[in-house]
Every structure is written in structure tokens, then in C-alpha cells.
Write an enzyme that holds these catalytic residues in place. Sequence first.
Site, PDB file in Angstrom:
ATOM      1  N   ASP A 129      15.710 -15.599 -18.317  1.00  0.00           N
ATOM      2  CA  ASP A 129      15.432 -14.641 -17.270  1.00  0.00           C
ATOM      3  C   ASP A 129      14.259 -15.206 -16.212  1.00  0.00           C
ATOM      4  OD1 ASP A 129      17.095 -12.822 -18.388  1.00  0.00           O
ATOM      5  OD2 ASP A 129      15.704 -11.508 -19.442  1.00  0.00           O
ATOM      6  N   ARG A 179      22.425 -17.168 -12.916  1.00  0.00           N
ATOM      7  CA  ARG A 179      22.589 -15.784 -12.741  1.00  0.00           C
ATOM      8  C   ARG A 179      21.739 -15.446 -11.279  1.00  0.00           C
ATOM      9  NH1 ARG A 179      19.491 -12.298 -16.513  1.00  0.00           N
ATOM     10  NH2 ARG A 179      20.915 -12.339 -18.210  1.00  0.00           N
TER      11      ARG A 179
HETATM   12  C1  LIG Z   1      22.559  -8.452 -15.761  1.00  0.00           C
HETATM   13  C2  LIG Z   1      21.101  -8.528 -15.140  1.00  0.00           C
HETATM   14  C3  LIG Z   1      20.115  -9.377 -15.356  1.00  0.00           C
HETATM   15  C4  LIG Z   1      18.946  -9.339 -14.745  1.00  0.00           C
HETATM   16  N1  LIG Z   1      18.044 -10.296 -14.858  1.00  0.00           N
HETATM   17  C5  LIG Z   1      16.805 -10.317 -14.115  1.00  0.00           C
HETATM   18  C6  LIG Z   1      15.667 -11.193 -14.112  1.00  0.00           C
HETATM   19  O1  LIG Z   1      15.945 -12.192 -15.036  1.00  0.00           O
HETATM   20  N2  LIG Z   1      14.997 -11.058 -13.180  1.00  0.00           N
HETATM   21  C7  LIG Z   1      14.561 -10.176 -12.223  1.00  0.00           C
HETATM   22  O2  LIG Z   1      13.802  -9.872 -11.575  1.00  0.00           O
HETATM   23  N3  LIG Z   1      15.547  -9.159 -12.349  1.00  0.00           N
HETATM   24  C8  LIG Z   1      16.543  -9.117 -12.963  1.00  0.00           C
HETATM   25  N4  LIG Z   1      17.673  -8.013 -13.100  1.00  0.00           N
HETATM   26  C9  LIG Z   1      17.195  -7.021 -12.302  1.00  0.00           C
HETATM   27  C10 LIG Z   1      17.596  -6.990 -10.669  1.00  0.00           C
HETATM   28  O3  LIG Z   1      16.640  -7.948 -10.202  1.00  0.00           O
HETATM   29  C11 LIG Z   1      17.548  -5.446 -10.152  1.00  0.00           C
HETATM   30  O4  LIG Z   1      16.267  -5.064 -10.334  1.00  0.00           O
HETATM   31  C12 LIG Z   1      18.497  -4.552 -10.513  1.00  0.00           C
HETATM   32  O5  LIG Z   1      19.805  -4.969 -10.942  1.00  0.00           O
HETATM   33  C13 LIG Z   1      18.637  -3.511  -9.574  1.00  0.00           C
HETATM   34  O6  LIG Z   1      19.195  -3.861  -8.573  1.00  0.00           O
HETATM   35  P1  LIG Z   1      20.768  -3.717  -7.950  1.00  0.00           P
HETATM   36  O7  LIG Z   1      21.298  -5.274  -7.687  1.00  0.00           O
HETATM   37  O8  LIG Z   1      21.714  -3.270  -9.063  1.00  0.00           O
HETATM   38  O9  LIG Z   1      20.835  -3.227  -6.654  1.00  0.00           O
HETATM   39  P2  LIG Z   1      20.276  -1.776  -5.942  1.00  0.00           P
HETATM   40  O10 LIG Z   1      20.288  -1.989  -4.722  1.00  0.00           O
HETATM   41  O11 LIG Z   1      18.747  -1.553  -6.708  1.00  0.00           O
HETATM   42  O12 LIG Z   1      21.020  -0.681  -6.499  1.00  0.00           O
HETATM   43  C14 LIG Z   1      22.375  -0.657  -6.343  1.00  0.00           C
HETATM   44  C15 LIG Z   1      22.911   0.516  -6.985  1.00  0.00           C
HETATM   45  O13 LIG Z   1      22.759   0.489  -8.461  1.00  0.00           O
HETATM   46  C16 LIG Z   1      22.622   1.837  -9.324  1.00  0.00           C
HETATM   47  N5  LIG Z   1      21.114   1.347  -9.801  1.00  0.00           N
HETATM   48  C17 LIG Z   1      20.403   0.421  -9.629  1.00  0.00           C
HETATM   49  N6  LIG Z   1      19.303   0.340 -10.548  1.00  0.00           N
HETATM   50  C18 LIG Z   1      19.632   1.510 -11.129  1.00  0.00           C
HETATM   51  C19 LIG Z   1      18.723   2.162 -12.242  1.00  0.00           C
HETATM   52  N7  LIG Z   1      17.725   1.476 -12.577  1.00  0.00           N
HETATM   53  N8  LIG Z   1      19.095   3.542 -12.717  1.00  0.00           N
HETATM   54  C20 LIG Z   1      20.218   3.885 -12.119  1.00  0.00           C
HETATM   55  N9  LIG Z   1      21.103   3.249 -11.392  1.00  0.00           N
HETATM   56  C21 LIG Z   1      20.629   2.304 -10.868  1.00  0.00           C
HETATM   57  C22 LIG Z   1      22.454   2.787  -8.367  1.00  0.00           C
HETATM   58  O14 LIG Z   1      23.366   3.391  -8.148  1.00  0.00           O
HETATM   59  C23 LIG Z   1      22.139   1.787  -6.944  1.00  0.00           C
HETATM   60  O15 LIG Z   1      22.571   2.553  -5.754  1.00  0.00           O
HETATM   61  C24 LIG Z   1      18.987  -8.149 -13.666  1.00  0.00           C
HETATM   62  C25 LIG Z   1      19.997  -7.361 -13.410  1.00  0.00           C
HETATM   63  C26 LIG Z   1      20.874  -7.458 -14.149  1.00  0.00           C
HETATM   64  C27 LIG Z   1      22.238  -6.695 -13.745  1.00  0.00           C
END
Ligand SMILES: Cc1cc2nc3c(=O)[nH]c(=O)nc-3n(C[C@H](O)[C@H](O)[C@H](O)COP(=O)(O)OP(=O)(O)OC[C@H]3O[C@@H](n4cnc5c(N)ncnc54)[C@H](O)[C@@H]3O)c2cc1C
Length: 302
Positions: A129, A179
Amino acid sequence: MRALLLFLSRQEALKNFMLRFQMFRRTAWRFVAGETLDDAIRAVQEANRLGIRATVDFLGENTKTREDAETAVAEALRILDRIAAERVECNISVKLTQLGLDLGTDYCYRNLIRIVRHAGGLQKFVRVDMEDSHYTQRTVDIVLQARRESDNVGAVVQAYLYRTQEDVRTLLDAGCRIRLCKGAYLEPETVAFKRKSDTDANFVRLMRILLDSGLYHAVATHDAAIISAACEYARENKIGAEGFEFQMLYGIRRDLQQRLAEEGYNVRVYIPYGMRWYPYFMRRLAERPANVLFILRNLLRK
Ligand SMILES: Cc1cc2nc3c(=O)[nH]c(=O)nc-3n(C[C@H](O)[C@H](O)[C@H](O)COP(=O)(O)OP(=O)(O)OC[C@H]3O[C@@H](n4cnc5c(N)ncnc54)[C@H](O)[C@@H]3O)c2cc1C
């Protein structure tokens, strides 16, 4: 709100206060599979039944003692043995600060490589991560060093950082699987985009570079517009659904996870478990203020 929640995610004193509220703990179980490896394995099996793969994360970060780092390594080895024995479609995600990055880069590398070697023997993959920007360079360096020994280890990049396109080039030159996510930490404007639209545009740019590379990468987002853009780009450029995977977090957009799996895309869900869920949970709250309002409404009602 996002900045406040991300600040609070690092406050240990508040954690002890908040954990007194059952409502707060209960809401955490929406995003965390439970406190034990058995809980995580149950969640993996449930995902697998729906045609969704998994990656398991033993929660913990910013380890302050070697004893805690070694506990994390031992647990990672236990996860790998268990997922191999259960024959589930699952790999493992680890955080370098949990493996002792704050205690020394070489020390952390030695801990990571023990996990990578053990995983290699079981034909399992280790995803490292990405944490906040203080750790980005050391994380990229350590993953590249580990990759020189074994190709069953991959990196994560964050679309909100200005530096990421360059990191992607470096990692691709080394043949590293990546990723791509947006980024979950509180970062200053000197290193990261402040506007969500800039992060989203960079995500799409980076997603195209990854899909064009011919390596198997992961597009990690719940953003339906970006997911559609990835599907469309893959279709237009004749990149088969087997050439990449979507990744999402446990408890978020299960409907979308299932729909993509039914449409024939590879989908992997990130399943965290363990006692140290507070910072992870606070980052999930920060991503969506509606989650906080839900908790506050219920607390006030009580
Ligand atoms: C498999 C995976 C691994 C990850 N690993 C890392 C990592 O190593 N380092 C790091 O910094 N980040 C990591 N992240 C987190 C990532 O950076 C984002 O903070 C997170 O995925 C929210 O962003 P989004 O891309 O979904 O977009 P957004 O624009 O934030 O969300 C899009 C839509 O997704 C839904 N959504 C998003 N988050 C939530 C929530 N918490 N609760 C409810 N609904 C939600 C909502 O419907 C929202 O409108 C990871 C995410 C995933 C999916």
C-alpha cells in the site's frame, strides 16, 4: 470536513474517547471485516462466492517498536498460509510503516522480503500500500528493491500527487504491477492537487498509461464515471477484460463490485481486519461526509 477527519485520524487520544461509543464501533464494521483472521477469511469466501477476488490487510500503521513490526510480519505469514490452505482467490496487502519503516529502511526491507519470499513459495502476490507523501520515495525504492528479487510484489500510486506520472514511468520500466488509486491522506498543496476534478483527470490519464503498458494492473476506485471511462478505453483499444482488474474496498459499492464481476471484469475487494482499525476507518469517513452525518444523527437520537 475531510481535512478535519484526516487530522483526527492521527489523534490517539480522540480514538480512545470515540471507542467508548458503541455506535461508532458498530459503524466501523461496515468497512472492516472484523478483528480476527477468521472474520477476514469469512469475508473472502463470501466475495469469492460472488466471483470477486480479495486482498487481505492486517490493520496497523506507524509501528513504533520492533516487537510490533515482528508481530505484523508473523501475522502476514499466517494470512498467507491460511489463504493457501483455504484455497481462496486472495492475496495480501501490507503497509511499510506497519513493517517498521519508521524504525529504519533496511530493517523494513528485511521484513517485507520475508513476506514476499513466503508468498512466492505459495504463488501469492504481495501488494505494498502507499501511505502519506513522507513515505512515497522510500516506498517506491523498497518495492523496486524487492522486485529485483521476486516479481510477486507490486506497488500502489496515488493520482492526487503531482509526482505520480514519473513514479509510474519508473515502476513500469522495472516491469512492476501497479494499483492506481486517488489517495487517502491529508497532503499539502505543494505535493498534491487540491481540486477533486484535477485528481480525477490525472487518474484517467494514469489509467490509460497503465492499460497501454500490457502489464496486469489494478484500477482501484468506486467512481462510476472513471470505471466507465476505463471500460470504454479498454474496449476501444482492444484490451481484454482479463488484462486488468478493478479493485474496491470492503463495504463500499458492493452493487458495483457485483455488477462488474457479472459483466466479466476481474474485481478484487480489499478486506481489512484487526484491532487497529481506527485510522483506516477515519479515512473512510473522510471520503464521504454522509458517513459522519449518519453517525452523528444516531448519536443525537440516543
Ligand atoms: C482497493 C483499494 C486500495 C486502496 N489503497 C490505497 C492506498 O494504498 N493508499 C491510499 O492512499 N489510498 C488507497 N485507497 C483509497 C483511495 O485512495 C481513495 O481514498 C478511495 O478509494 C476513495 O476514492 P474513490 O476513488 O472511490 O473516489 P471518490 O470520488 O472519493 O468516490 C467515488 C464514489 O465512491 C463512493 N465512495 C467512495 N468512498 C466512500 C466511502 N468511504 N464510503 C461510502 N462511499 C464511498 C461514493 O459513492 C463516491 O461518490 C484504496 C482504495 C481502494 C479501492
